[in-house]
Design a protein around this motif. Structure first.
Motif, PDB file in Angstrom:
ATOM      1  N   MET A   1      36.678  40.325  -7.933  1.00 12.42           N
ATOM      2  CA  MET A   1      35.648  40.388  -6.883  1.00 12.42           C
ATOM      3  C   MET A   1      35.310  39.000  -6.331  1.00 12.42           C
ATOM      4  N   ASN A   2      35.763  37.930  -7.013  1.00  6.55           N
ATOM      5  CA  ASN A   2      35.564  36.592  -6.439  1.00  6.55           C
ATOM      6  C   ASN A   2      36.641  36.288  -5.387  1.00  6.55           C
ATOM      7  N   ASP A   3      37.614  37.191  -5.233  1.00  7.22           N
ATOM      8  CA  ASP A   3      38.640  37.070  -4.189  1.00  7.22           C
ATOM      9  C   ASP A   3      38.722  38.451  -3.553  1.00  7.22           C
ATOM     10  N   ILE A   4      37.975  38.631  -2.482  1.00 12.32           N
ATOM     11  CA  ILE A   4      37.786  39.978  -1.956  1.00 12.32           C
ATOM     12  C   ILE A   4      39.083  40.573  -1.411  1.00 12.32           C
ATOM     13  N   ASP A   5      39.988  39.725  -0.886  1.00 18.54           N
ATOM     14  CA  ASP A   5      41.268  40.259  -0.400  1.00 18.54           C
ATOM     15  C   ASP A   5      42.087  40.812  -1.563  1.00 18.54           C
ATOM     16  N   ALA A   6      42.093  40.076  -2.671  1.00 19.27           N
ATOM     17  CA  ALA A   6      42.818  40.551  -3.857  1.00 19.27           C
ATOM     18  C   ALA A   6      42.162  41.825  -4.392  1.00 19.27           C
ATOM     19  N   ALA A   7      40.810  41.859  -4.393  1.00 22.94           N
ATOM     20  CA  ALA A   7      40.097  43.045  -4.886  1.00 22.94           C
ATOM     21  C   ALA A   7      40.419  44.252  -4.012  1.00 22.94           C
ATOM     22  N   MET A   8      40.456  44.045  -2.709  1.00 19.70           N
ATOM     23  CA  MET A   8      40.779  45.147  -1.798  1.00 19.70           C
ATOM     24  C   MET A   8      42.221  45.611  -2.003  1.00 19.70           C
ATOM     25  N   GLY A   9      43.115  44.666  -2.247  1.00 21.20           N
ATOM     26  CA  GLY A   9      44.510  45.031  -2.517  1.00 21.20           C
ATOM     27  C   GLY A   9      44.607  45.896  -3.761  1.00 21.20           C
ATOM     28  N   GLU A  10      43.878  45.508  -4.809  1.00 24.29           N
ATOM     29  CA  GLU A  10      43.909  46.263  -6.063  1.00 24.29           C
ATOM     30  C   GLU A  10      43.250  47.628  -5.888  1.00 24.29           C
ATOM     31  N   SER A  27      26.869  45.036 -11.257  1.00 23.52           N
ATOM     32  CA  SER A  27      25.669  45.017 -10.414  1.00 23.52           C
ATOM     33  C   SER A  27      25.466  43.678  -9.708  1.00 23.52           C
ATOM     34  N   ASN A  28      26.198  42.668 -10.119  1.00 20.69           N
ATOM     35  CA  ASN A  28      26.215  41.417  -9.363  1.00 20.69           C
ATOM     36  C   ASN A  28      27.581  40.768  -9.575  1.00 20.69           C
ATOM     37  N   ILE A  29      27.963  39.908  -8.657  1.00 22.56           N
ATOM     38  CA  ILE A  29      29.264  39.253  -8.749  1.00 22.56           C
ATOM     39  C   ILE A  29      29.017  37.764  -8.951  1.00 22.56           C
ATOM     40  N   GLN A  30      29.210  37.296 -10.177  1.00 19.66           N
ATOM     41  CA  GLN A  30      28.937  35.892 -10.497  1.00 19.66           C
ATOM     42  C   GLN A  30      27.550  35.475  -9.988  1.00 19.66           C
ATOM     43  N   LYS A  32      25.853  36.862  -7.590  1.00 21.53           N
ATOM     44  CA  LYS A  32      25.590  37.152  -6.174  1.00 21.53           C
ATOM     45  C   LYS A  32      25.326  38.645  -5.958  1.00 21.53           C
ATOM     46  N   PRO A  33      24.419  38.964  -5.016  1.00 19.04           N
ATOM     47  CA  PRO A  33      24.069  40.375  -4.795  1.00 19.04           C
ATOM     48  C   PRO A  33      25.160  41.141  -4.047  1.00 19.04           C
ATOM     49  N   LEU A  34      25.214  42.435  -4.317  1.00 14.12           N
ATOM     50  CA  LEU A  34      26.262  43.289  -3.762  1.00 14.12           C
ATOM     51  C   LEU A  34      26.099  43.560  -2.268  1.00 14.12           C
ATOM     52  N   ASP A  35      24.940  43.223  -1.699  1.00 14.82           N
ATOM     53  CA  ASP A  35      24.758  43.510  -0.272  1.00 14.82           C
ATOM     54  C   ASP A  35      25.264  42.382   0.622  1.00 14.82           C
ATOM     55  N   LEU A  36      25.877  41.345   0.050  1.00 14.21           N
ATOM     56  CA  LEU A  36      26.461  40.296   0.893  1.00 14.21           C
ATOM     57  C   LEU A  36      27.584  40.889   1.754  1.00 14.21           C
ATOM     58  N   PRO A  37      27.753  40.361   2.970  1.00 11.80           N
ATOM     59  CA  PRO A  37      28.799  40.889   3.865  1.00 11.80           C
ATOM     60  C   PRO A  37      30.176  40.911   3.209  1.00 11.80           C
ATOM     61  N   GLU A  38      30.496  39.903   2.389  1.00  9.59           N
ATOM     62  CA  GLU A  38      31.841  39.831   1.809  1.00  9.59           C
ATOM     63  C   GLU A  38      32.208  41.039   0.950  1.00  9.59           C
ATOM     64  N   TYR A  39      31.220  41.744   0.391  1.00 14.66           N
ATOM     65  CA  TYR A  39      31.545  42.883  -0.480  1.00 14.66           C
ATOM     66  C   TYR A  39      31.553  44.216   0.268  1.00 14.66           C
ATOM     67  N   GLN A  40      31.196  44.195   1.548  1.00 16.62           N
ATOM     68  CA  GLN A  40      31.050  45.465   2.262  1.00 16.62           C
ATOM     69  C   GLN A  40      32.363  46.246   2.426  1.00 16.62           C
ATOM     70  N   PRO A  41      33.525  45.551   2.531  1.00 13.25           N
ATOM     71  CA  PRO A  41      34.778  46.333   2.618  1.00 13.25           C
ATOM     72  C   PRO A  41      35.000  47.257   1.417  1.00 13.25           C
ATOM     73  N   ILE A  42      34.520  46.857   0.245  1.00 19.20           N
ATOM     74  CA  ILE A  42      34.653  47.695  -0.961  1.00 19.20           C
ATOM     75  C   ILE A  42      33.892  49.012  -0.769  1.00 19.20           C
ATOM     76  N   PHE A  43      32.649  48.901  -0.317  1.00 21.72           N
ATOM     77  CA  PHE A  43      31.825  50.100  -0.142  1.00 21.72           C
ATOM     78  C   PHE A  43      32.383  50.974   0.992  1.00 21.72           C
ATOM     79  N   ALA A  44      32.822  50.318   2.078  1.00 19.50           N
ATOM     80  CA  ALA A  44      33.372  51.074   3.218  1.00 19.50           C
ATOM     81  C   ALA A  44      34.630  51.837   2.783  1.00 19.50           C
ATOM     82  N   ALA A  45      35.472  51.178   1.980  1.00 20.46           N
ATOM     83  CA  ALA A  45      36.713  51.837   1.540  1.00 20.46           C
ATOM     84  C   ALA A  45      36.391  53.046   0.662  1.00 20.46           C
ATOM     85  N   MET A  46      35.443  52.893  -0.278  1.00 22.08           N
ATOM     86  CA  MET A  46      35.135  54.015  -1.173  1.00 22.08           C
ATOM     87  C   MET A  46      34.438  55.146  -0.417  1.00 22.08           C
TER      88      MET A  46
END
Lengths: 231, 231
Positions: A1-10, A27-30, A32-46
């Motif tokens: 999750m610290n590399d969102i492109d790699a996380a999305m690939g996986e 519930s947090n990434i290192q 950081k809160p989950l509502d940051l823009p960088e994590y939104q592709p994960i939620f959109a994909a699921m």
């Protein structure tokens, strides 16, 4: 999750060719809160897979309980810190408007929804007054932008039964989320017997609940089968 | 409380010549935990008066929810932070052995005991395993030094009914603390109607509880009369 492109690939590999039925995130990434823009592709994909996310609380002893200290004592980081982390993450997701963007998003929260059901009054009439305790931001505007009451978004989460065999909290959590949104879990093997106790005690609790057998079946497996789209 | 001699002087004046029936303290003192040696004279004095301490949670927006941020968002410091603060303070008092030193100490916790009743499983079988998640301290030794299970100390606190009209949490909290240890409170006037709503809704909840009329009377006033030694 610290590399969102790699996380999305996986994520795509697991959900696609491996046919996983959901993913787990913390519930947090290192920190950081989950509502940051960088994590939104994960939620959109699921949301587009229409399959669940298990959200596991995370915090360790190096987060002190008091600003005057260096470390958390007496494992407070675990006992109270974990359900607190779950609840804070839920709040951040709610107020970021994630359920307006993805109304079918399915997030399963551990330990019967963290603190939320017990503090139904605070997230209910309490948060209806969001802004009255804040002078440096206009939360009144935010409340109007959301399509529902904050309380109604909190009820969109799913919760598991891992209360370690606590009957009254299970009743309280079940009333909050409703029988369609509660799934069996026991937290095995993290009990004093090393595996069997929490399974046994959780089953005892569910068998005692004042609900119908069909509802009990939902909690034991039918809700999971529905969410995970299992035959 | 930042000048303990002055605080003790005021305590003696209030409890002595003014005949106060108890004192209120916050769940931390300028960010410091209540189990520090400097605050122990307060608890010892109230145990010797055999009169209660109301413990009110305290935290403000300047405690961020995530280490990567500067301030708490969406009033999380209040909604979740306050009951979390209560619960952490309760844990620190329990593990500092305060109830072994003062078995008659009466501490009334706000909002139905913070998180403790809902996480009965974590403070029960969870904390029976204290130490299994820690390598830099020997908590096994601490557990042996305490006279009771951690869970049994948490049940020595008193709790108020200020759940903002939430029925199931009230049932859950009442089961945890028992009818002798629960006292009426409503948090008026901090409701959307500016005073009447939480009083009215809390009364509705208590009137619906599956308890006897004598037990209801205990919650409404007899427990308070007993604790405060009122005629």
């Amino acid at each position: 999750m610290n590399d969102i492109d790699a996380a999305m690939g996986e994520l795509e590999r697991a959900m696609g060719s491996l046919r996983a039925r959901g993913i787990q995130i913390c519930s947090n990434i290192q920190g950081k809160p989950l509502d940051l823009p960088e994590y939104q592709p994960i939620f959109a994909a699921m949301a587009s897979y229409d399959l669940p996310i298990w959200m596991h609380p995370y915090r360790s002893a190096d987060i002190p309980d008091y600003p005057t200290e260096e470390r958390s004592l007496y494992e407070i980081w675990w006992t109270l810190g974990w359900p607190y982390e779950s609840s804070v993450a839920m709040s951040r997701l709610v107020f970021s408007g994630i359920f307006d963007r993805h109304p079918n998003l399915k997030i399963i929260t551990h330990h019967m929804g963290g603190m939320i059901p017990y503090f139904e009054g605070r997230v209910g009439p309490g948060l209806d007054q969001l802004g009255t305790r804040t002078s440096d931001r206009d939360y009144t505007k935010l409340l109007k932008e959301l399509k529902k009451r904050p309380l109604d978004y909190f009820k969109m989460f799913y919760a598991d039964t891992a209360t370690f065999g606590a009957y009254d909290p299970t009743v309280c959590g079940l009333k909050f989320f409703g029988v369609d949104n509660v799934l069996f879990a026991s937290d095995a093997p993290f009990d004093p017997e090393g595996g069997r106790m929490y399974i046994r005690e959780t089953i005892k609790v569910i068998d005692r609940l004042p609900i119908s057998d069909a509802e009990r079946e939902q909690i034991y497996w039918r809700n999971a089968a529905r969410l995970l789209k299992l035959d």
